[in-house]
Design a protein around this motif. Sequence first.
Motif, PDB file in Angstrom:
ATOM      1  N   SER A   1     -14.357  10.981  -1.330  1.00 58.67           N
ATOM      2  CA  SER A   1     -15.113   9.886  -0.720  1.00 58.67           C
ATOM      3  C   SER A   1     -16.169  10.372   0.270  1.00 58.67           C
ATOM      4  CB  SER A   1     -14.145   8.931  -0.006  1.00 58.67           C
ATOM      5  OG  SER A   1     -13.136   8.478  -0.881  1.00 58.67           O
ATOM      6  N   GLY A   2     -16.295  11.672   0.408  1.00 59.87           N
ATOM      7  CA  GLY A   2     -17.286  12.219   1.341  1.00 59.87           C
ATOM      8  C   GLY A   2     -16.799  12.307   2.764  1.00 59.87           C
ATOM      9  N   ILE A   3     -15.470  12.265   2.952  1.00 59.52           N
ATOM     10  CA  ILE A   3     -14.872  12.353   4.289  1.00 59.52           C
ATOM     11  C   ILE A   3     -14.139  13.689   4.381  1.00 59.52           C
ATOM     12  CG2 ILE A   3     -13.253  11.327   5.927  1.00 59.52           C
ATOM     13  CD1 ILE A   3     -13.613   8.664   4.354  1.00 59.52           C
ATOM     14  N   THR A   4     -14.522  14.526   5.319  1.00 54.99           N
ATOM     15  CA  THR A   4     -13.818  15.784   5.509  1.00 54.99           C
ATOM     16  C   THR A   4     -12.385  15.496   5.943  1.00 54.99           C
ATOM     17  OG1 THR A   4     -15.858  16.875   6.182  1.00 54.99           O
ATOM     18  CG2 THR A   4     -13.799  17.967   6.774  1.00 54.99           C
TER      19      THR A   4
ATOM     20  N   ILE B   1      -3.732  12.500  -0.477  1.00 53.92           N
ATOM     21  CA  ILE B   1      -4.595  11.694   0.387  1.00 53.92           C
ATOM     22  C   ILE B   1      -5.842  12.481   0.766  1.00 53.92           C
ATOM     23  CG2 ILE B   1      -4.765  10.545   2.642  1.00 53.92           C
ATOM     24  CD1 ILE B   1      -1.649  10.164   2.425  1.00 53.92           C
ATOM     25  N   ALA B   2      -5.652  13.747   1.126  1.00 53.15           N
ATOM     26  CA  ALA B   2      -6.785  14.595   1.494  1.00 53.15           C
ATOM     27  C   ALA B   2      -7.781  14.702   0.349  1.00 53.15           C
ATOM     28  CB  ALA B   2      -6.294  15.987   1.896  1.00 53.15           C
TER      29      ALA B   2
ATOM     30  N   VAL C   1      -8.163  14.335  10.616  1.00 52.45           N
ATOM     31  CA  VAL C   1      -7.136  15.377  10.705  1.00 52.45           C
ATOM     32  C   VAL C   1      -5.792  14.673  10.890  1.00 52.45           C
ATOM     33  CG1 VAL C   1      -6.377  17.452  11.924  1.00 52.45           C
ATOM     34  CG2 VAL C   1      -8.821  16.876  11.842  1.00 52.45           C
ATOM     35  N   TYR C   2      -4.792  15.054  10.115  1.00 55.16           N
ATOM     36  CA  TYR C   2      -3.486  14.410  10.219  1.00 55.16           C
ATOM     37  C   TYR C   2      -2.401  15.375   9.756  1.00 55.16           C
ATOM     38  CZ  TYR C   2      -4.262  13.739   5.234  1.00 55.16           C
ATOM     39  OH  TYR C   2      -4.524  13.960   3.910  1.00 55.16           O
ATOM     40  N   GLY C   3      -1.159  15.066  10.117  1.00 53.92           N
ATOM     41  CA  GLY C   3      -0.047  15.925   9.711  1.00 53.92           C
ATOM     42  C   GLY C   3       1.241  15.459  10.351  1.00 53.92           C
TER      43      GLY C   3
ATOM     44  N   PRO D   1       0.819  -1.218   0.000  1.00 50.95           N
ATOM     45  CA  PRO D   1       0.000   0.000   0.000  1.00 50.95           C
ATOM     46  C   PRO D   1       0.852   1.266   0.000  1.00 50.95           C
ATOM     47  CG  PRO D   1       0.146  -0.863   2.208  1.00 50.95           C
ATOM     48  CD  PRO D   1       0.865  -1.858   1.322  1.00 50.95           C
ATOM     49  N   ASP D   2       0.283   2.317  -0.561  1.00 54.19           N
ATOM     50  CA  ASP D   2       0.927   3.635  -0.512  1.00 54.19           C
ATOM     51  C   ASP D   2       0.572   4.367   0.777  1.00 54.19           C
ATOM     52  OD1 ASP D   2       2.006   3.525  -3.262  1.00 54.19           O
ATOM     53  OD2 ASP D   2      -0.119   3.563  -3.826  1.00 54.19           O
ATOM     54  N   VAL D   3      -0.608   4.054   1.310  1.00 56.03           N
ATOM     55  CA  VAL D   3      -1.103   4.714   2.524  1.00 56.03           C
ATOM     56  C   VAL D   3      -1.726   3.666   3.433  1.00 56.03           C
ATOM     57  CG1 VAL D   3      -2.622   6.499   3.468  1.00 56.03           C
ATOM     58  CG2 VAL D   3      -1.626   6.793   1.181  1.00 56.03           C
TER      59      VAL D   3
END
Length: 304
Positions: A171-174, A164-165, A148-150, A70-72
């Motif tokens: 996909s309907g995910i904030t 990714i964001a 939320v990620y970083g 996987p990439d992510v």
Amino acid sequence: MKYLVIGAGGTGGSIGAFMTAADKDITVIARGKHLEAIQNNGLRMETTIKGNFTVYPVKACEMKHYNEQPDVIFVCVKGYSLEDTIPFIKRVAHKNTVVIPVLNIYGTGGRMQKLLPDLLVTDGCIYIAAEIKEPGTILQKGDIFRIVYGERNKSESQPVLYEIASDLQDSGITSIVSDDIRRDALQKFSYVSPMAACGEYYDIDAGAAQQKGKVRETFVALMREIEVLAQALGIHFDVDIVETNLYILDTLEPTASTSMQRDLRQGKNSEIDGLIFEVVRLGREYGVKMPVYEMIAEKLGLKA
């Protein structure tokens, strides 16, 4: 990009279902009857934001049967199961794989980075109220679905985080790539830890905390103690966490509860140490008085 979700509970199952529905290349790691139901019938989602729907087929398997790169990787297991994921991640990741843990426990990404020194491990958190209703079915109890990620140390910009964001948004995910993930992850923790502590101490679901009275006052007091602890850690919130978290609480269905509470009710392992006891230990370490946390932790079994 190729995605992998480790854990198919309320968090990981929701990510897998929404991204599969948007035709993203994603595999979910699951086990037992839940996995069997997903493989045979797909993943059914009962939501308030998209209604009820079933995604079929869903790429799902156990860790030992996953042989892609996987990439992510989204890590969506409980804190007590985290170390079990490390050998698996080392086996399947390539040198540019990004690992995004979205656990309830604060500081998870930093701990994972030490165990995965050759990979980029972000910190992250997720806002969602969801659980496995029955094998193959995820029940969401609120409209909020935000990841939320970083990076903790932003030496240079990582374009992949914004790719990714974009896939999450499709996909309907904030999704938010944070410019201060220590602050933003602790802000999420400032909700889930007090809610878990309050819920278990009073043996209540969200509905009781949505009403004026002792339960809600205790929830607010716990958040204020987290705020003081954050200042001792050198973290300054850019919002009023009490106002923000009360808004989140009040948007949930009254029957919503934390996964820690559900695990304790079912006699399973729980995240009580990382969600409650560790807060008390940090307070003691940094000289922060946390009387409400101390009171609850003592009742729930923390040794002095």
